[in-house]
Design a protein around this motif. Structure first.
Motif, PDB file in Angstrom:
ATOM      1  N   GLU A 143       0.831  -1.198   0.000  1.00  0.00           N
ATOM      2  CA  GLU A 143       0.000   0.000   0.000  1.00  0.00           C
ATOM      3  C   GLU A 143       0.868   1.253   0.000  1.00  0.00           C
ATOM      4  N   SER A 144       0.297   2.332  -0.542  1.00  0.00           N
ATOM      5  CA  SER A 144       1.041   3.586  -0.699  1.00  0.00           C
ATOM      6  C   SER A 144       0.343   4.714   0.039  1.00  0.00           C
ATOM      7  N   PRO A 145       0.676   4.902   1.307  1.00  0.00           N
ATOM      8  CA  PRO A 145       0.158   6.072   2.011  1.00  0.00           C
ATOM      9  C   PRO A 145       0.995   7.283   1.593  1.00  0.00           C
ATOM     10  N   ARG A 146       0.656   8.452   2.095  1.00  0.00           N
ATOM     11  CA  ARG A 146       1.511   9.603   1.812  1.00  0.00           C
ATOM     12  C   ARG A 146       2.929   9.293   2.290  1.00  0.00           C
ATOM     13  N   ARG A 147       3.034   8.787   3.516  1.00  0.00           N
ATOM     14  CA  ARG A 147       4.336   8.531   4.114  1.00  0.00           C
ATOM     15  C   ARG A 147       4.104   7.528   5.236  1.00  0.00           C
ATOM     16  N   ALA A 148       5.050   6.626   5.421  1.00  0.00           N
ATOM     17  CA  ALA A 148       4.921   5.653   6.502  1.00  0.00           C
ATOM     18  C   ALA A 148       5.082   6.353   7.849  1.00  0.00           C
ATOM     19  N   LEU A 149       4.404   5.846   8.877  1.00  0.00           N
ATOM     20  CA  LEU A 149       4.655   6.314  10.243  1.00  0.00           C
ATOM     21  C   LEU A 149       5.825   5.519  10.806  1.00  0.00           C
ATOM     22  N   MET A 150       6.873   6.215  11.169  1.00  0.00           N
ATOM     23  CA  MET A 150       8.079   5.566  11.670  1.00  0.00           C
ATOM     24  C   MET A 150       8.053   5.550  13.201  1.00  0.00           C
ATOM     25  N   PRO A 151       8.921   4.712  13.808  1.00  0.00           N
ATOM     26  CA  PRO A 151       8.951   4.674  15.278  1.00  0.00           C
ATOM     27  C   PRO A 151       9.077   6.062  15.906  1.00  0.00           C
ATOM     28  N   ILE A 171     -10.943  24.087   9.895  1.00  0.00           N
ATOM     29  CA  ILE A 171     -10.240  23.109   9.059  1.00  0.00           C
ATOM     30  C   ILE A 171      -9.185  23.851   8.255  1.00  0.00           C
ATOM     31  N   PRO A 172      -7.922  23.634   8.549  1.00  0.00           N
ATOM     32  CA  PRO A 172      -6.882  24.368   7.819  1.00  0.00           C
ATOM     33  C   PRO A 172      -6.823  23.914   6.355  1.00  0.00           C
ATOM     34  N   GLU A 173      -6.324  24.784   5.522  1.00  0.00           N
ATOM     35  CA  GLU A 173      -6.351  24.527   4.088  1.00  0.00           C
ATOM     36  C   GLU A 173      -5.512  23.293   3.718  1.00  0.00           C
ATOM     37  N   TRP A 174      -4.384  23.109   4.404  1.00  0.00           N
ATOM     38  CA  TRP A 174      -3.519  21.971   4.024  1.00  0.00           C
ATOM     39  C   TRP A 174      -4.208  20.623   4.229  1.00  0.00           C
ATOM     40  N   VAL A 175      -5.175  20.608   5.134  1.00  0.00           N
ATOM     41  CA  VAL A 175      -5.904  19.374   5.388  1.00  0.00           C
ATOM     42  C   VAL A 175      -6.888  19.085   4.249  1.00  0.00           C
ATOM     43  N   ARG A 176      -7.293  20.174   3.568  1.00  0.00           N
ATOM     44  CA  ARG A 176      -8.249  20.023   2.468  1.00  0.00           C
ATOM     45  C   ARG A 176      -7.586  19.655   1.150  1.00  0.00           C
ATOM     46  N   GLN A 177      -6.279  19.905   1.076  1.00  0.00           N
ATOM     47  CA  GLN A 177      -5.593  19.714  -0.215  1.00  0.00           C
ATOM     48  C   GLN A 177      -4.856  18.381  -0.219  1.00  0.00           C
ATOM     49  N   SER A 178      -5.602  17.302  -0.121  1.00  0.00           N
ATOM     50  CA  SER A 178      -4.919  16.019   0.040  1.00  0.00           C
ATOM     51  C   SER A 178      -4.976  15.139  -1.209  1.00  0.00           C
ATOM     52  N   VAL A 179      -5.793  15.510  -2.184  1.00  0.00           N
ATOM     53  CA  VAL A 179      -5.898  14.652  -3.373  1.00  0.00           C
ATOM     54  C   VAL A 179      -5.005  15.211  -4.487  1.00  0.00           C
ATOM     55  N   ARG A 180      -3.901  14.551  -4.681  1.00  0.00           N
ATOM     56  CA  ARG A 180      -2.947  14.997  -5.708  1.00  0.00           C
ATOM     57  C   ARG A 180      -2.726  13.845  -6.672  1.00  0.00           C
ATOM     58  N   ILE A 181      -3.258  14.000  -7.893  1.00  0.00           N
ATOM     59  CA  ILE A 181      -3.086  12.919  -8.879  1.00  0.00           C
ATOM     60  C   ILE A 181      -2.428  13.469 -10.132  1.00  0.00           C
ATOM     61  N   ALA A 182      -1.753  12.567 -10.835  1.00  0.00           N
ATOM     62  CA  ALA A 182      -1.279  12.910 -12.173  1.00  0.00           C
ATOM     63  C   ALA A 182      -2.508  12.977 -13.080  1.00  0.00           C
ATOM     64  N   PRO A 183      -2.444  13.736 -14.191  1.00  0.00           N
ATOM     65  CA  PRO A 183      -3.606  13.810 -15.086  1.00  0.00           C
ATOM     66  C   PRO A 183      -4.038  12.411 -15.546  1.00  0.00           C
ATOM     67  N   VAL A 184      -5.325  12.166 -15.586  1.00  0.00           N
ATOM     68  CA  VAL A 184      -5.812  10.837 -16.003  1.00  0.00           C
ATOM     69  C   VAL A 184      -6.569  10.951 -17.317  1.00  0.00           C
ATOM     70  N   VAL A 225      -7.142   1.333  -8.811  1.00  0.00           N
ATOM     71  CA  VAL A 225      -6.744   2.142  -7.660  1.00  0.00           C
ATOM     72  C   VAL A 225      -5.689   3.126  -8.148  1.00  0.00           C
ATOM     73  N   VAL A 226      -5.999   4.419  -7.989  1.00  0.00           N
ATOM     74  CA  VAL A 226      -5.148   5.491  -8.503  1.00  0.00           C
ATOM     75  C   VAL A 226      -4.416   6.145  -7.332  1.00  0.00           C
ATOM     76  N   GLU A 227      -3.099   6.109  -7.370  1.00  0.00           N
ATOM     77  CA  GLU A 227      -2.317   6.736  -6.293  1.00  0.00           C
ATOM     78  C   GLU A 227      -2.653   8.222  -6.255  1.00  0.00           C
ATOM     79  N   ARG A 228      -2.892   8.745  -5.068  1.00  0.00           N
ATOM     80  CA  ARG A 228      -3.387  10.118  -5.009  1.00  0.00           C
ATOM     81  C   ARG A 228      -2.696  10.997  -3.980  1.00  0.00           C
ATOM     82  N   HIS A 229      -1.619  10.519  -3.404  1.00  0.00           N
ATOM     83  CA  HIS A 229      -0.932  11.354  -2.409  1.00  0.00           C
ATOM     84  C   HIS A 229       0.176  12.184  -3.047  1.00  0.00           C
ATOM     85  N   LEU A 230       0.931  11.541  -3.947  1.00  0.00           N
ATOM     86  CA  LEU A 230       2.136  12.170  -4.468  1.00  0.00           C
ATOM     87  C   LEU A 230       2.093  12.313  -5.985  1.00  0.00           C
ATOM     88  N   ALA A 231       0.900  12.130  -6.563  1.00  0.00           N
ATOM     89  CA  ALA A 231       0.721  12.316  -8.011  1.00  0.00           C
ATOM     90  C   ALA A 231       1.729  11.518  -8.828  1.00  0.00           C
TER      91      ALA A 231
END
Lengths: 564, 564
Positions: free
Chosen positions: A142-150, A353-366, A420-426
């Motif tokens: 799976e591809s989250p935005r970033r893994a949670l590390m220890p 709700i801060p703006e950065w929380v709203r801007q989470s869907v980043r995809i390459a053009p489809v 399933v389209v990756e949407r965190h890092l386009a």
């Protein structure tokens, strides 16, 4: 110290309480009795249970006075409501505290998102405790935005309302002694760990428990529950919208009593909460099934607090937080009055709700061609076989329907395409496959809620409609959409991390239902199309799933090709 | 992590255990069942309960396998044995862990003494946990070497085996909201606090509990126990040599079950342990009185661990410390085998006693005239009225026997003189008074065990014999002595802080009995002369007591003169 002196003076009877709840039958979680007594409250805390006077009084005569309900394990994101709206929904139902695993937000917004959720819930009248999400991503596929590390987990576990480590979903890793999992279990704050071990029994369960994991909410049967209790694990009885285990596990309460058993909702849809209640609904159902009300109340209040070490919650006794419910009867478990910290439910202020929380869907053009699947072989293909309204799937062998060198969806064959389209890092990464048994005849359904990485999942009968649905999701900043041709026939915007609405409950429920109805109009046969879809990307639940990296054979725990 | 990996591998069945306890009936504290199973142990920890193989095996067939007993509250000093000898005594009886309040040592040697006791117990096979003594001195009328200040308590509570704050004996102070008591309760490490609230009921008990004190071992009656349970306090059922509450409180177990109830011995004499056992004796008596063995075992193992947050003790399940008892039956509760950390009881190495610990009796020179009490009045005097073998006393009005301008002891009137000689700082301070009801006809009895400050207490029929007995105590560095004329007819040296012997158990018991017999030969009528004497200086138990500062009316909580 001043507060404590005041508390003691009120308890002694030498100073008036802020509030006295007078004349009710007060439930003692310690003796499972109903005491005819007043409850004195000062500074939001119970000073004493006895005979008291106060600045104000609530008449509880004829009522049962019980401690507020506590949800031992849930994901705040599942009801799709912002946390303020969630509080508005569950507080009147008597839920005064919840323990949340924020792993949906964590997959989308990383550790920053969890810190934001901690901040966002800090001013709510509802007590929201957290466990640090242990498994982000849920699997290497799976591809989250970033893994949670220890280090991320440590930063979380240092915060005041974070109680420990959330459900250890990588149970095969724990049982195998995988060093990266044991490293998490060895963290300073990880002395309190929730489990998640579906189907694990025997020596493997002993191994999982030996790792220090002392709860599980994945027991489905009496036998699984019994083994967990014997192994020293708390049994968190779950009644989620798509995993209803309450009735199956209640025989254990009959056999052993309510000890080391607590209630949780895990994943509950907003309309399910509207229709059936929250923890109070579990109490109602347990009592209707023959459990003593006193035992059910213990599992709904005191026991979640004991398991999580919330030593001032879950009881009506001196020094406990004054979370009190007045119940008119022991049948409906719908409180007539809810007092949180000794105060009636207040208007819940809106959480910004801060703006950065709203801007989470980043995809390459489809484009539609991104969903095309060339086919040159002459063999069969593996498809994801839906099991109606279950989170498990089957791996089903089917002959492909080939048109112009491409394998395509076919209503006749009950084969829909899934992507399933990756949407965190386009990255433009798209995983492709087929679903059988959905009943879908035309159009496309898409959602940004797709456990656990919450990439965009789309099921459709044409590449064009699938691309169109994905584009619409990107425009909305996340949500669920139903497309028929190039018409959007229903949609629910979930702009907060692509998971939560910023709309009120009624609108969320209405739009949610409209989406389901629209999906049914397109032929989908199961009752919960989007909930079902949201689990098709969860690569830790058998048997065949799909992520942005391709089809995942969960039993073999590897990526597999479409062609057999 | 290596250990955890090994533990998990053994639990899984992929590596042999160090030891397998095979074929017994294994008690599950979680379900109150007897499981036919093996217990796999590795590195001193239970890896799993099931079917296992190991490097070595103990045949448990025909035996009941139960977790080691845990004493929820005791004073290590009461049995008068050095800690190594105490471990030799109780380990074979199945006590594998104790939670000690070291307030006797703390009164004599200050916080240094407690740190020494922590060090001295660190290498024992017996697990010795501590609570930081909250009330040194027990009252402003007592003279310990030095008071334990909040900073001392903090230094203790930072140590690994110190679990919280020990019994809050100044219950009137807590209930009154006394800032100095609330300061202790507010310390960082004081989230876990034991109580001590004899006779407190109603609103006062609510106030005591509201302060955050969540246990009590002073309940004597069902009604007191019931109120404590309802107030959210753990009921620590005590069976001490001079305060036997077990049978009186068992009806609560019948009524409510064993929940939130745990066993403790508090103060048990060595010969009592030899004759009646330790925690195992409480289990035996409870079962003989009709309590289910499973419930009694819970109160003797799992529940003390739960109350004290010892999350790896008190159960036989994966990840728990392998403290296991093999019981041939469920009647005698005398284990045939005791495994501590998975190992049989080993020879307990001798603990070294530093010289400073031995040099604790420092008195100003004494002469018979120090015990003389001039008398010029013509009224009555108050005397300490003994209540046979109880720690409470009465305040009794008696006519003085006057000789040569001094009031004196009189066998005819059953009036003995009592003195408490300050012995920490050689101040020469002596408190004087009379005891009625002892039966003493001649000679003198003296002891350096005199709760809680442990100044020297002496009861005698002549000033000369009293002075002689005190001198002998000083020579011994503490102990108990029986004097007849100028003969020492019996004595037990307690050179370690004036509280503990450095002799083996058998010698301590034999000398202890000889002292009691010698006291009886001098006329003392009660069964436990020295235990009774040791409580005559404890100024927090009603009604009339005596310290080096004089007679204390405990009900009025003030120093009072001899003359009425």
């Amino acid at each position: 110290m001043e507060n404590l002196q005041r508390l003691i003076a009120v308890a002694r009877g030498d100073a008036p309480a802020d509030l006295v709840v007078r004349g009710g039958k007060v439930f003692s979680v310690f003796t499972r009795e109903w005491l005819d007594a007043d409850v004195a409250v000062v500074d939001g805390v119970v000073a004493g249970v006895g005979s008291y006077r106060g600045e104000s009084t609530i008449d509880a005569s004829g009522s049962y006075v019980v401690p507020g309900f506590i949800d031992a394990h849930l994901h705040l994101e599942t009801p799709k409501l912002m946390v303020d709206e969630f509080a508005r929904l569950v507080l009147p139902l008597g839920t005064t505290a919840v323990v949340a695993d924020p792993h949906e937000i964590a997959n989308v917004l990383g550790v920053d998102g969890v810190h934001w959720l901690l901040d966002a819930t800090s001013g709510l009248q509802l007590d929201v405790y957290f466990m640090a999400s242990s498994c982000v991503p849920a699997s290497p596929f799976e591809s989250p935005r970033r893994a949670l590390m220890p280090g991320d987990l440590e930063s979380l576990m240092r915060r005041r309302r974070v109680l420990g480590l959330a459900e250890m979903m990588n149970f095969p890793g724990v049982i195998a002694g995988d060093p990266s999992e044991l490293e998490k279990l060895g963290l300073e704050g990880a002395r309190h760990v929730d489990g998640h071990a579906p189907g694990v029994l025997g020596a493997e369960l002993q191994a999982y428990a030996a790792a220090g994991i002392r709860s599980d909410h994945e027991a489905l049967t009496v036998e699984e529950g019994r083994e967990r209790l014997r192994a020293g694990m708390w049994l968190l009885v779950r009644e989620a919208s798509m995993a209803r285990n309450l009735l199956a596990l209640l025989p254990l309460v009959q056999e052993y009593g309510p000890w080391r058993i607590a209630f949780c909702t895990d994943d509950r849809d907003p309309d399910d909460i509207v229709d059936n209640g929250h923890i109070n609904g579990m109490v109602r159902e347990a009592v209707a099934a023959g459990i003593a009300p006193e035992d059910a109340l213990l599992m709904a209040s005191h026991h979640p607090a004991v398991w999580h070490g919330l030593s001032r919650h879950g009881a009506i006794a001196p020094g406990y937080v004054a979370d009190l419910l007045l119940l008119p009867d022991l049948v409906s478990f719908r409180p007539s009055t809810v007092l949180k910290d000794g105060r009636p439910i207040e208007e819940v202020p809106s959480v910004a709700i801060p703006e950065w929380v709203r801007q989470s869907v980043r995809i390459a053009p489809v484009t539609p061609s991104d969903f095309a699947i060339p086919w040159s072989g002459d063999g069969a293909m593996r498809t994801i076989g839906l099991v109606e309204d279950q989170v498990v799937t089957e791996s089903v062998e089917r002959g492909p329907v080939v048109e112009g060198g491409q394998v395509v969806a076919s209503a006749e064959q009950d084969l829909a395409k899934i992507a399933v389209v990756e949407r965190h890092l386009a990255t433009g990464r798209v995983g492709l496959g087929f679903v059988s048994g959905s009943g879908l005849e035309r159009g496309a359904l898409a959602s940004s809620v797709a456990h656990d990485a919450h990439n965009l999942v789309v099921v459709g009968m044409s590449d064009r409609e699938m691309a169109f649905a994905i584009e619409r999701l990107a425009e909305l900043g996340g949500g669920i959409v139903v497309v028929d041709g190039l018409d959007i026939v229903a949609e629910l915007a979930l702009p907060v991390a692509g998971l939560l609405a910023d709309a009120p409950l009624a609108e969320v429920v209405e739009r949610s239902r409209a989406c389901n109805e629209a999906a049914h109009a397109l032929g989908w046969t199961g009752a919960t199309p989007f909930l079902t879809m949201s689990f098709l990307a969860l690569s830790v639940i058998p048997s065949l799933k799909i992520t942005d990296r391709g089809l995942v054979d969960v039993d073999r725990f590897e990526i597999v090709p479409l062609a057999l």
